[in-house]
Design a protein around this motif. Sequence first.
Motif, PDB file in Angstrom:
ATOM      1  N   MET A 168       0.903  -1.217  -0.068  1.00 26.56           N
ATOM      2  CA  MET A 168       0.078  -0.115   0.136  1.00 26.56           C
ATOM      3  C   MET A 168       0.729   1.196  -0.093  1.00 26.56           C
ATOM      4  SD  MET A 168      -3.543  -0.098  -0.189  1.00 26.56           S
ATOM      5  CE  MET A 168      -4.563   0.787   1.166  1.00 26.56           C
ATOM      6  N   VAL A 191       0.820  -7.042   2.618  1.00 27.02           N
ATOM      7  CA  VAL A 191       1.440  -6.389   3.311  1.00 27.02           C
ATOM      8  C   VAL A 191       2.768  -6.225   3.011  1.00 27.02           C
ATOM      9  CG1 VAL A 191       1.680  -5.886   5.605  1.00 27.02           C
ATOM     10  CG2 VAL A 191      -0.542  -6.651   5.052  1.00 27.02           C
ATOM     11  N   LEU A 192       3.400  -7.367   2.853  1.00 28.05           N
ATOM     12  CA  LEU A 192       4.939  -7.359   2.937  1.00 28.05           C
ATOM     13  C   LEU A 192       5.621  -7.152   1.338  1.00 28.05           C
ATOM     14  CD1 LEU A 192       5.646 -10.412   5.371  1.00 28.05           C
ATOM     15  CD2 LEU A 192       5.721  -7.747   5.763  1.00 28.05           C
ATOM     16  N   GLY A 193       4.575  -6.670   0.604  1.00 24.68           N
ATOM     17  CA  GLY A 193       4.932  -6.341  -0.713  1.00 24.68           C
ATOM     18  C   GLY A 193       4.931  -7.261  -1.832  1.00 24.68           C
ATOM     19  N   ARG A 194       5.487  -7.239  -2.740  1.00 25.66           N
ATOM     20  CA  ARG A 194       5.813  -8.325  -3.817  1.00 25.66           C
ATOM     21  C   ARG A 194       7.015  -9.476  -3.865  1.00 25.66           C
ATOM     22  NH1 ARG A 194       5.069  -3.568  -7.311  1.00 25.66           N
ATOM     23  NH2 ARG A 194       6.699  -3.649  -8.377  1.00 25.66           N
ATOM     24  N   ASN A 206       9.887 -11.511  -5.975  1.00 20.39           N
ATOM     25  CA  ASN A 206      10.639 -11.433  -7.121  1.00 20.39           C
ATOM     26  C   ASN A 206      10.291 -12.698  -7.907  1.00 20.39           C
ATOM     27  OD1 ASN A 206      13.142  -9.398  -6.945  1.00 20.39           O
ATOM     28  ND2 ASN A 206      13.091 -10.553  -4.860  1.00 20.39           N
ATOM     29  N   ILE A 241      11.975 -20.420  -2.814  1.00 16.52           N
ATOM     30  CA  ILE A 241      11.659 -19.119  -2.015  1.00 16.52           C
ATOM     31  C   ILE A 241      10.289 -18.745  -1.909  1.00 16.52           C
ATOM     32  CG2 ILE A 241      12.670 -17.290  -3.334  1.00 16.52           C
ATOM     33  CD1 ILE A 241      13.671 -16.103  -0.456  1.00 16.52           C
ATOM     34  N   LEU A 280       7.791 -17.616   1.058  1.00 18.89           N
ATOM     35  CA  LEU A 280       7.435 -16.241   1.134  1.00 18.89           C
ATOM     36  C   LEU A 280       5.859 -16.363   1.302  1.00 18.89           C
ATOM     37  CD1 LEU A 280       9.734 -13.963  -0.809  1.00 18.89           C
ATOM     38  CD2 LEU A 280       9.602 -14.182   1.491  1.00 18.89           C
ATOM     39  N   MET A 323       3.984  -0.964   1.109  1.00 21.30           N
ATOM     40  CA  MET A 323       4.870  -2.051   0.470  1.00 21.30           C
ATOM     41  C   MET A 323       4.411  -2.484  -0.785  1.00 21.30           C
ATOM     42  SD  MET A 323       7.764  -2.708   2.036  1.00 21.30           S
ATOM     43  CE  MET A 323       8.409  -4.480   2.066  1.00 21.30           C
ATOM     44  N   ASN A 324       4.516  -1.604  -1.959  1.00 22.36           N
ATOM     45  CA  ASN A 324       4.130  -2.103  -3.262  1.00 22.36           C
ATOM     46  C   ASN A 324       5.731  -2.427  -4.314  1.00 22.36           C
ATOM     47  OD1 ASN A 324       2.575  -3.117  -5.331  1.00 22.36           O
ATOM     48  ND2 ASN A 324       2.079  -1.077  -6.105  1.00 22.36           N
ATOM     49  N   ASN A 325       6.623  -2.939  -3.410  1.00 17.91           N
ATOM     50  CA  ASN A 325       7.896  -3.196  -3.914  1.00 17.91           C
ATOM     51  C   ASN A 325       8.231  -4.505  -3.530  1.00 17.91           C
ATOM     52  OD1 ASN A 325       9.257  -2.798  -1.608  1.00 17.91           O
ATOM     53  ND2 ASN A 325       9.095  -0.784  -1.778  1.00 17.91           N
ATOM     54  N   THR A 326       9.240  -5.182  -4.021  1.00 19.12           N
ATOM     55  CA  THR A 326       9.922  -6.179  -3.823  1.00 19.12           C
ATOM     56  C   THR A 326      11.090  -6.406  -2.674  1.00 19.12           C
ATOM     57  OG1 THR A 326      11.716  -6.088  -5.770  1.00 19.12           O
ATOM     58  CG2 THR A 326       9.573  -7.296  -6.039  1.00 19.12           C
ATOM     59  N   PHE A 333      11.305  -6.358   0.607  1.00 20.58           N
ATOM     60  CA  PHE A 333      11.297  -6.927   1.818  1.00 20.58           C
ATOM     61  C   PHE A 333      11.495  -8.610   1.322  1.00 20.58           C
ATOM     62  CE2 PHE A 333       9.288 -10.231   4.666  1.00 20.58           C
ATOM     63  CZ  PHE A 333       9.887  -9.802   5.959  1.00 20.58           C
ATOM     64  N   ALA A 334      11.234  -8.925   0.289  1.00 24.65           N
ATOM     65  CA  ALA A 334      11.047 -10.291  -0.564  1.00 24.65           C
ATOM     66  C   ALA A 334      12.817 -10.563  -1.013  1.00 24.65           C
ATOM     67  CB  ALA A 334      10.304 -10.573  -1.688  1.00 24.65           C
ATOM     68  N   THR A 335      13.307  -9.403  -1.635  1.00 25.04           N
ATOM     69  CA  THR A 335      14.868  -9.425  -1.618  1.00 25.04           C
ATOM     70  C   THR A 335      15.618  -9.425  -0.456  1.00 25.04           C
ATOM     71  OG1 THR A 335      14.228  -8.013  -3.536  1.00 25.04           O
ATOM     72  CG2 THR A 335      16.503  -8.236  -2.916  1.00 25.04           C
ATOM     73  N   ILE A 395      15.043 -10.767   2.479  1.00 24.77           N
ATOM     74  CA  ILE A 395      14.827 -11.940   3.074  1.00 24.77           C
ATOM     75  C   ILE A 395      15.521 -13.176   2.172  1.00 24.77           C
ATOM     76  CG2 ILE A 395      13.246 -13.990   3.545  1.00 24.77           C
ATOM     77  CD1 ILE A 395      13.022 -11.746   5.629  1.00 24.77           C
ATOM     78  N   HIS A 396      15.630 -12.957   0.793  1.00 20.61           N
ATOM     79  CA  HIS A 396      16.289 -14.037  -0.177  1.00 20.61           C
ATOM     80  C   HIS A 396      17.706 -13.756   0.207  1.00 20.61           C
ATOM     81  CE1 HIS A 396      16.004 -15.766  -4.355  1.00 20.61           C
ATOM     82  NE2 HIS A 396      17.183 -16.163  -3.697  1.00 20.61           N
ATOM     83  N   THR A 454      18.658 -15.161   3.708  1.00 19.67           N
ATOM     84  CA  THR A 454      18.752 -16.474   3.705  1.00 19.67           C
ATOM     85  C   THR A 454      19.953 -17.181   2.828  1.00 19.67           C
ATOM     86  OG1 THR A 454      16.044 -16.710   3.559  1.00 19.67           O
ATOM     87  CG2 THR A 454      17.178 -18.681   2.836  1.00 19.67           C
ATOM     88  N   LEU A 468      12.344 -10.813  11.978  1.00 15.60           N
ATOM     89  CA  LEU A 468      12.140 -10.372  11.011  1.00 15.60           C
ATOM     90  C   LEU A 468      11.607  -8.967  10.956  1.00 15.60           C
ATOM     91  CD1 LEU A 468      10.448 -13.400   9.082  1.00 15.60           C
ATOM     92  CD2 LEU A 468      12.719 -12.787   9.212  1.00 15.60           C
ATOM     93  N   TYR A 501      12.319  -5.892   8.133  1.00 15.16           N
ATOM     94  CA  TYR A 501      11.395  -4.938   7.903  1.00 15.16           C
ATOM     95  C   TYR A 501      11.329  -3.553   8.118  1.00 15.16           C
ATOM     96  CZ  TYR A 501       6.455  -3.217   7.049  1.00 15.16           C
ATOM     97  OH  TYR A 501       5.316  -2.478   6.665  1.00 15.16           O
ATOM     98  N   LEU A 516       6.125  -9.853  13.233  1.00 11.93           N
ATOM     99  CA  LEU A 516       7.407 -10.210  12.739  1.00 11.93           C
ATOM    100  C   LEU A 516       8.590 -10.407  13.652  1.00 11.93           C
ATOM    101  CD1 LEU A 516       7.271  -7.832   9.710  1.00 11.93           C
ATOM    102  CD2 LEU A 516       7.140 -10.422   9.481  1.00 11.93           C
TER     103      LEU A 516
END
Lengths: 136, 136
Positions: free
Chosen positions: A1, A86-89, A91, A104, A108, B1-4, B6-8, B10-11, B14, B74, B78, B123
């Motif tokens: 958001m 909430v935590l975004g998109r 990859n 992953i 995720l 969070m309309n982006n990657t 957090f996922a990036t 965490i990746h 990991t 986590l 975040y 988290l």
Amino acid sequence: MNNTRFATAIHILTLLDQHPEVWLTSEWIAGSINVNSVVVRRELSVLQEAGLVISRKGKEGGSMLAKPSQDIALDAVYDAVCHTEVLGRKNQHTNPLCPVGKQINTKLDDLFTETDALLKKFLGTKTLRDFSQQFG
Amino acid sequence: MNNTRFATAIHILTLLDQHPEVWLTSEWIAGSINVNSVVVRRELSVLQEAGLVISRKGKEGGSMLAKPSQDIALDAVYDAVCHTEVLGRKNQHTNPLCPVGKQINTKLDDLFTETDALLKKFLGTKTLRDFSQQFG
DNA sequence: TATTATGTAATAAGTTTTGTTACAATTTGT
DNA sequence: ACAAATTGTAACAAAACTTATTACATAATA
């Protein structure tokens, strides 16, 4: 958001609750939020689909709440306007030849889903009435 | 969070946890995520500031975790990568002549703050180790 | 019938996100 | 000392997303 859609929706709904039984126009609502009336109508359109407001066209037209504000929980508002997690998109092209890259997104997904559920549960405990009655 | 982000993050973390005591290069990490190595270095930079990883320049350089993965919660990840509120942004120019427009942002702020706190608490109960050990 | 709204498409403008290129600074091994 | 490899960043480009604006068909009321 990373947008103002939830704030805008709550603002609209609060105004509708503060003026019960009145058909508020998108122009008038827009004047309170200070955004373009088309933006308001677009959001109203979404809120209608969610069954939270009803609108009427034509002269003397406008919008009002579709049900009592104590029956509108905020998770319904969130669902109506938010289509991201909430935590975004995630990859989208992670390397399938890498053990982590390969798995992953499913891992995720578990975390993201659980997080969204938590948020919705929380918002489900709050009603528009709770929010709206804070205003003088 | 309309982006990657957090996922990036965490990746990256990991991968670092799966290869302890090894200086993984941004190029190698980028190959697993399938993004540009500069994007990885930018994220590593932020994770360093947060005290989660350490990096080393030069030949044989790279990055590794700054502390055991069971000590990385986590919410710290975040916090490091997310600078927006969960429920999004607020409208900045609401009408001060309208009772709702005048007060809505302070009321929304209460709700938004409470929501962010809930997410971070959640988290905070999860560690990088929890996440990482799911991988074969 | 004139007026006033909604509903929505099309488009523009602004902002954010991600990708890319380039290169200085740093570290290591030879 | 020097070549090679890597981080750290700046600068810019491209893509995606968000918001504003214009326009107008449709609908409802007095």
